[in-house]
Design an enzyme around this catalytic site. Structure first.
Site, short mmCIF file in Angstrom:
data_model
loop_
_atom_site.label_atom_id
_atom_site.label_comp_id
_atom_site.label_asym_id
_atom_site.label_seq_id
_atom_site.Cartn_x
_atom_site.Cartn_y
_atom_site.Cartn_z
N LYS A 159 22.46 31.76 26.28
CA LYS A 159 23.20 30.51 26.44
C LYS A 159 22.53 29.36 25.69
CE LYS A 159 25.33 31.70 30.87
NZ LYS A 159 24.98 33.13 30.81
N GLU A 193 10.06 29.46 48.75
CA GLU A 193 9.09 29.92 49.74
C GLU A 193 9.38 31.34 50.24
OE1 GLU A 193 7.39 28.56 54.14
OE2 GLU A 193 9.33 27.86 53.41
N LYS A 241 17.40 24.99 27.87
CA LYS A 241 16.58 26.13 27.48
C LYS A 241 16.31 26.10 25.97
CE LYS A 241 15.38 29.17 29.69
NZ LYS A 241 14.11 29.36 30.43
N LYS A 243 19.10 28.15 36.30
CA LYS A 243 19.94 28.92 35.39
C LYS A 243 21.44 28.89 35.71
CE LYS A 243 19.43 33.26 37.94
NZ LYS A 243 19.07 34.70 37.86
#
Length: 646
Positions: free
Chosen positions: A430, A337, A442, A388
């Site tokens: 990665k 937010e 990912k 991440k």
């Protein structure tokens, strides 16, 4: 003189100068008194001079009468022309002209008196030669007095003005370097004092702007630098990246601060803010990657664009880039937010003519995403939303699946369903031979996006970009180290041998935009990111660039590898090949793909496990989807070799 001795001496000089500069001006009676003293001295010098050449002079009885009268005439002239009224340190030509008028007037009056006495009594009161010599000497002494006081006050104020300033030498003696030096000297608000110039030219003994020049080799000779130099202002325009990297290292070894030379225009316009400490991102051991493609602008002009993760480091920079291309609409989506509100304030201020929508939403909520796609009919989607942080995701693998896998799947399916022209996903190095849940999640997202490209009736071009660590991004090592250094340390490193690839935020965003233009669908784009950087070297340089000595002022502490972390990152899998593109720094990685039916089925299974927060089941399924996933320094190492039911 040792550096410590020089520092003590300079401190005493600065204190004395500060006291002297506290005097606003010399009182008028003092100036008048000094001038009268000069008149008396001038008389005695004149008499002595005449005596040397055995020229007749008045007797002792006449000495005080005649010379007293001469002094009286001179003093009256000084009162008439108010030679003592000016503030000496601000003396101008007018003040000096008044002294000349007073001297000439006195000489004229005395010569006239001599003439009158000669006519009336056939004798002279004053020796004419003596009058001229006296007038010349007295004028010269009063003139030099004002000149010396004026210069003394100037130098005192200069020393006071430069007290506490960083003493710098400017790299180069070309026009730009000299112009920057002039701008520094001419701007009293800057906290820098130019004390010299650095050059590679053989004629380095010349003086520039009254400052000493140093030959670079002599400056760095025997590991010593000249006393009284605190910093070097680098002119990056005359240095290659390799030269800059080497020179900065040598300067830092000598405890010199390294500053970046701005353009003269920026220096004059912005002042202090435009001369800055050299940043670690300026020292990437490769030439910065720059992409210029007119197609990028055309691809976004008057188009509706969605950017997920738009409040993050990469996403927000993509927003800034895209806004410059005059799109019809930019939808910025994020679930954070406060950062979303911050980027909204910035964008509405910087780009008042661009229409924005700022959407607070979670990409794992399919229905919410579909409502957005249905309403805005996007032409481009940039997917930068992701979890991440490796250690945190290692503790919460189910959350990584919900966002990184299912969230990416939702967006990709909707992009295909609503005929989005191009879908560009931001991935990471990665994902290559992953050793942690984050990288594996990912890679799973990459596999789904690639597989969707070949799905029947799909018209969307799905493109993936993969790059290393981004300097300055949220949670990255650079801001982390900066905070630790600002607090006085220690700087924490997981392992002395750990290395990473690095790129800057603008470079990362340019890759994403370029890939969105050049991609034909299904590709994974990777950068030629140069040589990997040793994190220990990075920390040492950051500490030195901040003006501290590693392990003296700022301690370096090794904490051990975190769960899922590996020493070396890779950009390509072992069994992949690369294809060139029209840009020499961008390649296409030909990674093994997976059939859509298989990845879709496995993604449904892992989503169910994630909803139940079954960590072990989630990681097992990840190891099934990403065959090369081998956990490192993690509780999930025992799962390696096992497979989930396909």
């Amino acid at each position: 003189m040792s550096a410590l001795g020089f520092s003590c001496w300079w401190s005493k000089v600065e204190k004395m100068v500060t006291k002297l500069s506290g005097f606003r001006y010399l009182p008028r009676w003092v100036v008048l008194g000094v001038d009268i003293c000069f008149l008396i001295v001038s008389l005695f010098v004149t008499v002595k001079f005449l005596a040397i050449f055995k020229i007749c002079i008045p007797s002792v009885s006449d000495f005080y009468r005649e010379y007293g009268f001469m002094l009286l005439v001179n003093i009256v002239s000084m009162f008439v022309f108010r030679t003592y009224a000016g503030i000496i340190r601000h003396s101008t030509f007018i003040d000096l002209f008044k002294i000349l008028l007073a001297s000439v007037s006195s000489l004229t009056i005395l010569l006239l008196i001599n003439k009158v006495v000669l006519v009336l009594w056939d004798e002279t009161t004053f020796l004419t030669l003596m009058l001229f010599i006296y007038s010349g000497i007295s004028f010269l002494m009063m003139f030099l007095f004002r000149l010396v006081v004026k210069e003394a006050f100037y130098h005192v104020l200069e020393v006071r003005k430069n007290a506490g300033k960083t003493r710098v030498v400017v790299m180069g003696i070309d026009e730009e370097a000299i112009a920057v030096a002039k701008a520094i000297i001419g701007n009293p608000t800057l906290p820098y004092q130019v004390v010299g110039f650095l050059t590679r030219r053989s004629d380095s003994k010349v003086s520039v702007l009254g400052k000493k020049t140093y030959h670079l080799n002599d400056f760095l000779k025997d590991g010593k630098t000249p006393t009284g130099v605190d910093a070097v202002v680098l002119n990056s325009g005359i240095l290659s990246q390799e030269e800059k990297y080497e020179l900065v290292g040598r300067f830092l070894e000598r405890n010199l601060q390294v500053l970046e030379m701005p353009s003269v225009q920026k220096l004059r316009a912005k002042g202090e803010g435009s001369i800055r400490n050299l940043q670690i991102e300026d020292l990437l051991n490769r030439a910065p990657i720059v992409i210029k493609n007119s197609e990028v602008a055309k691809r976004h002009f008057q188009k509706n664009v969605l950017i997920t993760g738009g409040a993050g480091s990469i996403g927000s920079e993509i927003v800034r880039f895209v806004a410059t291309f005059k799109p019809s609409l930019v939808v910025v989506l994020d679930q954070a937010e406060t950062p979303l509100y911050d980027i909204e304030l910035e964008m509405r201020s910087r780009f008042p003519d661009v229409e924005f929508k700022f959407v607070l939403a979670d990409i794992s909520n399919y229905q919410r995403m579909e409502d957005i796609f249905k309403e805005y009919q996007f032409s481009m989607v940039y997917h930068a939303a992701a979890y991440k942080h490796v250690p945190m995701i290692e503790e919460n693998p189910h959350e990584a699946v919900l966002v990184n896998v299912q969230g990416s799947k939702n967006l990709a399916l909707l992009a295909s369903k609503y005929n989005v022209n191009r879908f560009v996903m931001v991935s990471t190095d990665k994902a290559v031979n992953p050793t942690n849940v984050m990288g594996a999640s990912k890679r799973a997202a990459e596999l789904f996006v690639q597989a969707l490209q070949t799905r029947e009736n799909n018209t969307t071009k799905f493109i993936t970009t993969r790059f290393g660590n981004v300097l300055g991004s949220n949670g990255s090592v650079i801001p982390h180290f900066k905070k630790q250094i600002e607090k006085g340390g220690p700087v924490t490193i997981t392992h002395p041998d750990i290395v990473r690839y690095f790129m800057t935020i603008p470079e990362a965003c340019e890759l994403v935009l370029e890939a969105g233009t050049m991609g034909q669908g299904g590709e994974i784009f990777v950068f030629d990111m140069g040589e990997p950087v040793k994190i220990l070297d990075l920390a040492i340089r950051m500490i030195k660039l901040s003006g501290y000595e590693p392990n003296v002022d700022i301690e370096i502490v090794y904490t051990g590898l975190r769960p899922g972390e590996k020493l070396y990152e890779e950009l390509l899998s072992d069994n992949t090949k690369t294809m060139p593109t029209h840009h020499t720094k961008i390649m296409i990685s030909k990674d093994p793909a997976m059939a859509y039916v298989d990845i879709n089925r496995l993604s449904e299974q892992i989503f169910e496990a994630a909803q139940q927060a079954d960590k072990v089941a989630v990681v097992k399924l990840l190891k099934t989807i990403v065959r090369e996933f081998r956990s490192n320094n993690s509780v999930y190492e025992e799962l390696d070799g096992s497979t989930a039911d396909a």
